[in-house]
Design a protein around this motif. Structure first.
Motif, PDB file in Angstrom:
ATOM      1  N   GLU A   1      -7.197  17.969  -7.613  1.00  0.00           N
ATOM      2  CA  GLU A   1      -6.765  17.634  -8.971  1.00  0.00           C
ATOM      3  C   GLU A   1      -5.857  16.416  -8.953  1.00  0.00           C
ATOM      4  N   GLY A   2      -4.967  16.398  -7.978  1.00  0.00           N
ATOM      5  CA  GLY A   2      -4.050  15.272  -7.851  1.00  0.00           C
ATOM      6  C   GLY A   2      -4.818  13.978  -7.625  1.00  0.00           C
ATOM      7  N   TYR A   3      -5.789  14.059  -6.747  1.00  0.00           N
ATOM      8  CA  TYR A   3      -6.590  12.888  -6.425  1.00  0.00           C
ATOM      9  C   TYR A   3      -7.296  12.365  -7.672  1.00  0.00           C
TER      10      TYR A   3
ATOM     11  N   GLN B   1       0.851  -1.197   0.000  1.00  0.00           N
ATOM     12  CA  GLN B   1       0.000   0.000   0.000  1.00  0.00           C
ATOM     13  C   GLN B   1       0.881   1.239   0.000  1.00  0.00           C
ATOM     14  N   MET B   2       0.306   2.385  -0.349  1.00  0.00           N
ATOM     15  CA  MET B   2       1.129   3.588  -0.397  1.00  0.00           C
ATOM     16  C   MET B   2       0.390   4.863  -0.060  1.00  0.00           C
ATOM     17  N   TYR B   3       1.175   5.860   0.345  1.00  0.00           N
ATOM     18  CA  TYR B   3       0.639   7.191   0.623  1.00  0.00           C
ATOM     19  C   TYR B   3       1.088   8.148  -0.470  1.00  0.00           C
ATOM     20  N   ILE B   4       0.209   9.067  -0.821  1.00  0.00           N
ATOM     21  CA  ILE B   4       0.635  10.185  -1.665  1.00  0.00           C
ATOM     22  C   ILE B   4       0.226  11.456  -0.927  1.00  0.00           C
ATOM     23  N   VAL B   5       1.209  12.239  -0.536  1.00  0.00           N
ATOM     24  CA  VAL B   5       0.938  13.375   0.345  1.00  0.00           C
ATOM     25  C   VAL B   5       1.089  14.700  -0.381  1.00  0.00           C
ATOM     26  N   TYR B   6       0.135  15.590  -0.148  1.00  0.00           N
ATOM     27  CA  TYR B   6       0.170  16.939  -0.707  1.00  0.00           C
ATOM     28  C   TYR B   6       0.398  17.964   0.387  1.00  0.00           C
ATOM     29  N   PRO B   7       1.162  19.010   0.094  1.00  0.00           N
ATOM     30  CA  PRO B   7       1.364  20.048   1.107  1.00  0.00           C
ATOM     31  C   PRO B   7       0.076  20.830   1.337  1.00  0.00           C
ATOM     32  N   LEU B   8      -0.078  21.286   2.554  1.00  0.00           N
ATOM     33  CA  LEU B   8      -1.214  22.140   2.865  1.00  0.00           C
ATOM     34  C   LEU B   8      -0.737  23.211   3.821  1.00  0.00           C
ATOM     35  N   ILE B   9      -0.739  24.420   3.322  1.00  0.00           N
ATOM     36  CA  ILE B   9      -0.205  25.518   4.115  1.00  0.00           C
ATOM     37  C   ILE B   9      -1.283  26.576   4.240  1.00  0.00           C
TER      38      ILE B   9
ATOM     39  N   HIS C   1      -5.678   0.735  -1.670  1.00  0.00           N
ATOM     40  CA  HIS C   1      -4.277   0.612  -2.070  1.00  0.00           C
ATOM     41  C   HIS C   1      -3.504   1.893  -1.850  1.00  0.00           C
ATOM     42  N   ILE C   2      -4.194   2.995  -2.139  1.00  0.00           N
ATOM     43  CA  ILE C   2      -3.499   4.283  -2.098  1.00  0.00           C
ATOM     44  C   ILE C   2      -4.254   5.235  -1.196  1.00  0.00           C
ATOM     45  N   MET C   3      -3.538   5.915  -0.334  1.00  0.00           N
ATOM     46  CA  MET C   3      -4.153   6.979   0.435  1.00  0.00           C
ATOM     47  C   MET C   3      -3.571   8.302  -0.028  1.00  0.00           C
ATOM     48  N   VAL C   4      -4.446   9.150  -0.581  1.00  0.00           N
ATOM     49  CA  VAL C   4      -4.041  10.496  -0.956  1.00  0.00           C
ATOM     50  C   VAL C   4      -4.392  11.379   0.227  1.00  0.00           C
ATOM     51  N   ALA C   5      -3.440  12.142   0.711  1.00  0.00           N
ATOM     52  CA  ALA C   5      -3.694  12.859   1.968  1.00  0.00           C
ATOM     53  C   ALA C   5      -2.900  14.141   2.061  1.00  0.00           C
TER      54      ALA C   5
ATOM     55  N   VAL D   1      -8.242   6.165  -1.572  1.00  0.00           N
ATOM     56  CA  VAL D   1      -9.003   7.012  -0.645  1.00  0.00           C
ATOM     57  C   VAL D   1      -8.302   8.346  -0.494  1.00  0.00           C
ATOM     58  N   CYS D   2      -9.110   9.346  -0.104  1.00  0.00           N
ATOM     59  CA  CYS D   2      -8.550  10.682   0.079  1.00  0.00           C
ATOM     60  C   CYS D   2      -8.885  11.137   1.497  1.00  0.00           C
ATOM     61  N   VAL D   3      -7.900  11.621   2.204  1.00  0.00           N
ATOM     62  CA  VAL D   3      -8.107  12.031   3.600  1.00  0.00           C
ATOM     63  C   VAL D   3      -7.461  13.385   3.842  1.00  0.00           C
ATOM     64  N   HIS D   4      -8.257  14.316   4.336  1.00  0.00           N
ATOM     65  CA  HIS D   4      -7.656  15.610   4.703  1.00  0.00           C
ATOM     66  C   HIS D   4      -8.411  16.270   5.848  1.00  0.00           C
ATOM     67  N   GLY D   5      -7.835  17.321   6.370  1.00  0.00           N
ATOM     68  CA  GLY D   5      -8.333  17.964   7.575  1.00  0.00           C
ATOM     69  C   GLY D   5      -9.708  18.581   7.453  1.00  0.00           C
ATOM     70  N   LYS D   6     -10.127  18.908   6.221  1.00  0.00           N
ATOM     71  CA  LYS D   6     -11.402  19.598   6.071  1.00  0.00           C
ATOM     72  C   LYS D   6     -12.594  18.652   6.016  1.00  0.00           C
ATOM     73  N   MET D   7     -12.307  17.340   5.977  1.00  0.00           N
ATOM     74  CA  MET D   7     -13.405  16.386   5.867  1.00  0.00           C
ATOM     75  C   MET D   7     -14.120  16.232   7.198  1.00  0.00           C
ATOM     76  N   LYS D   8     -15.347  15.734   7.128  1.00  0.00           N
ATOM     77  CA  LYS D   8     -16.048  15.402   8.360  1.00  0.00           C
ATOM     78  C   LYS D   8     -15.306  14.272   9.058  1.00  0.00           C
TER      79      LYS D   8
END
Ligand code: ADP
Ligand code: MG
Length: 699
Positions: free
Chosen positions: A501-503, A480-488, A542-546, A518-525
């Protein structure tokens, strides 16, 4: 400190109330003392005058001698600039002003010889210096014309008022010709350590006779600055040890023994054993333990903490563990509950989302003592949380708790509990000595056996297809793998857009039903986030985009690839933290840093360091060198004045160690500084700490 040093600079010749106000606002300089401690950021060898034809725009600072041939005005009405053509017989360059042009034409004439200083650049294909410093060559201006010319940082605003580095230097000349500076270290230290006097040191900072004098001056002032910080910390430590009796945990009983014999499926590493010995020595000593446990992610700190907690239980005490985020608290709770299942140890979790009913029950069990271990977030420090007999506090810190927050936990009992602070972001030694200088330090510098070092690769955008191919192969072999995006914060909107867009692009490249992304970020419920996480934890995605929400979050041994998008936008320690999310299982793990071609020098260095090493300490040191301590998360909360005026924690490790040793020696001979020869130390410390909070009871 002498009265004269405290005198306000507005009384100096050539300053006056208006310029004084400006200086205070722009540089924080109010008194002569402030001015004396405004140290040059560099020195320029002014004996060197360049021929114009040898200058190029890569030089940071140059000095030329020649004449202005003529002035002209360029540009549109509201964007006008004044240009002077300056020649020295070997070539020509342009001097440019955007402001104060009237003053310039009034004060400088064509065909008069000038010396011009400044930073050359290429503008419109021509060599130019914007807002140069200009002076008439004057052989007799002896004080100001030392060969090593100090450069003071000024601001744009000050420059428009013609308050240049040179002006500041002149003011310093004025001050230093009228006073002698008092000594601020005891004579016995000055002579034993062969330091130059304070007066000589400060004089040489501003008017160095030569490089050797400058070196000695710098050393003396750095030493003094670091010495007082260390003296302050060590004095607090010795006071605390004097006042607080620590609980004595002398027994090793059933809890620990059973755990050790029946629950550990593996051998502890040598480093873990050593740290446990260090902890046991502390908690059996009758003194309160205050220990910092450093170790890279996955080095087995949590396990050590758990064993320390079991010792507390063996001695009839309760223990608690505080984590910086809810996810992490949950994870600790799961791990620890699993470890002690069936051992008769009661463990509960308290976070912001604990329901009211549960909470009440928990409070009761905590007060009655039937609850042994409480794990949670900063919800633990609320006043309603009262322990029966709290003996040990573990803080999983990750730089997120301030000193003040830690203090509130201590205060939950009459006697201070033992404290173990764990940090997975290794802190460079110099910073640890300063930030946590009163804590004893243990280090786990060894990973459990069988772990393969993570392979780190830096790819430019053009390798995206290669990346996707690689990911597909990894998924085929069950990873399995993570794909991480910056959030500033500053660019939050754009960052979320990029994440989305990446997701979408990833879902297109890895389409269902074959792949689950799956996609996981701070703004989700919270529920949606949790659902996504669970899919991944259970191995169904398989992939977590976060975003970086996973930085301190999930622990999935089967995840073996960490892809970091726009890696150039992350800090070094953050990248290292993220990388630490993989490499937990037995398989080869990878960290892939994606970046655009456009990289700043610093970003290129950061990525290079990460590719080169997995050693968290080396990375922390490099980070400190690249960024300086001021930027490092958590330093602001340290309670220790960090506006070091001259010392640099990234570079002055040796002086710091020496200063600490000397401070220790002084206290060894005079633990509360009551001897007459140390009166001066007391006086300085009082002056230093007067304005700040009393941290002596805290950490
Ligand atoms: P940290 O808290 O430093 O990140 P953990 O204590 O969470 O590290 O340990 C990471 C993983 O390694 C856990 O699954 C833990 O059970 C395991 N572990 C800890 N110590 C050892 C050891 N000596 N040998 C093998 N595995 C270990
Ligand atoms: Mg851990």
């Amino acid at each position: 400190m002498s009265q004269i040093e405290e005198q306000e600079i507005k009384y100096l010749k050539g300053v006056g109330p208006k310029r004084a106000e400006l200086l205070e606002k722009e540089l924080g300089i109010r008194t002569c003392r402030d001015l004396l401690y405004l140290f040059p950021y560099k020195y320029i060898d002014r004996s060197k005058i360049y021929p114009i034809k040898e200058i190029d725009s890569n030089q940071t600072y140059i000095q030329v001698k020649g004449k202005i041939t003529h002035f002209r005005i360029e540009g549109q009405r509201y964007k006008q600039r004044l240009v002077a053509v300056f020649k020295d017989g070997t070539g020509a360059l342009e001097l440019v002003w955007f402001q104060g042009t009237q003053w310039v034409t009034k004060n400088y004439q064509p065909n008069v010889e000038y010396i011009v200083f400044g930073r050359p650049s290429i503008y419109n294909g021509r060599l130019s210096i914007a807002h140069p410093e200009i002076e008439v060559p004057s052989p007799d201006d002896s004080l100001l014309s030392t060969q090593l010319q100090p450069q003071y940082s000024t601001t744009e605003k000050l420059k428009t008022y013609f308050f240049t580095s040179r002006t500041i230097h002149r003011l310093l000349a004025q001050v230093l010709t009228t006073i002698r500076l008092d000594e601020t270290l005891p004579d016995y230290l000055v002579s034993r350590l062969k330091l130059v006097s304070r007066d000589e040191a400060i004089r040489n900072m501003h008017f160095p006779e030569n490089t050797e004098h400058l070196r000695k001056a710098t050393y003396r002032l750095k030493f003094e600055e670091l010495f007082y910080i260390q003296l302050n910390i060590l004095l607090q430590k010795s006071r605390r040890q004097f006042w607080s009796k620590g609980f004595v945990f002398s027994r090793v009983g059933d809890y620990l023994n059973n755990f050790y014999k029946t629950r550990l499926a593996f051998e502890l590493t040598e480093a873990q054993k050593r740290v446990i010995r260090e902890i046991r020595k502390d908690i059996g000593s009758g003194k309160q333990m205050n220990r910092l446990l450093q170790g890279d992610v996955g080095s087995g700190k949590t396990l050590v903490a758990l064993m320390a907690m079991l010792i507390a239980l063996d001695n009839g005490f309760q223990a608690c563990l505080m984590a910086p985020t809810e996810i992490l608290a949950n994870q600790h709770f799961t791990t620890i509950s699993r470890f002690v299942e069936g051992m008769g140890v009661s463990v509960l979790l308290l976070t912001g989302s604990t329901k009211k009913g549960e909470r009440q029950q928990l409070h009761e069990q905590l007060r009655s003592g039937s609850l042994h271990i409480l794990i949670g977030t900063h919800a633990l420090i609320e006043d309603t949380v009262q322990f029966n007999n709290l003996g040990l506090v573990i803080i999983d810190e990750q730089h997120r708790f301030g000193v003040a927050q830690r203090a509130r936990l201590w205060k939950k009992t009459d006697n201070y509990p033992h404290v173990l602070v764990m940090t997975a972001t290794p802190i460079p030694r110099t910073l640890a000595m300063t930030l946590y200088g009163d804590l004893d330090v243990s280090v786990i510098d060894e990973l459990p056996p069988g772990r393969k070092p993570i392979k780190t690769i830096h790819y430019y955008e053009s390798k995206r297809l290669v990346l996707f191919g690689f990911l597909r192969n990894q998924i085929k072999s069950g990873r399995q793998m993570y794909i991480v995006y910056p959030l500033i914060k500053e660019s939050e909107k754009l960052d979320y857009l990029a994440l989305e867009e990446g997701y979408e692009a990833i879902v297109r490249a890895f389409p269902p039903p074959e792949f689950v992304v799956v996609c996981v970020h701070g703004k989700m419920k919270a529920e949606d986030k949790e659902a996504g996480m669970q899919l991944f934890i259970k191995g169904k995605a398989h992939i977590m985009v976060a975003t970086t929400v996973i930085e301190v979050g999930v622990d999935v041994p089967n995840a073996s690839v960490m892809v970091i998008e726009n890696a150039e936008r992350f800090g070094l320690t953050q990248l290292h933290q993220l990388r630490g999310r993989v490499g937990r299982g037995a398989d080869q793990s990878y960290c892939i840093l994606m970046s655009s071609y456009k990289l700043s020098n610093e970003a290129r260095k950061r990525l290079g360091i990460l590719v080169e090493t997995n050693d968290g300490f080396a990375i922390a040191e490099a980070d400190l060198k690249l960024r300086g301590p001021g930027d490092i998360e958590g330093t602001q909360q340290s309670g220790i004045p960090f506006d070091l005026k001259i010392a640099n924690l990234g570079q002055d490790g040796q002086i710091l160690q020496y200063a600490r040793d000397m401070a220790g020696q002084v206290l060894e001979n005079d633990s509360i500084l009551e001897k007459p020869q140390n009166a001066i130390l007391r006086k300085q410390l009082t002056a230093m700490t007067r304005s700040s909070v009393d941290w002596s009871t805290i950490s």
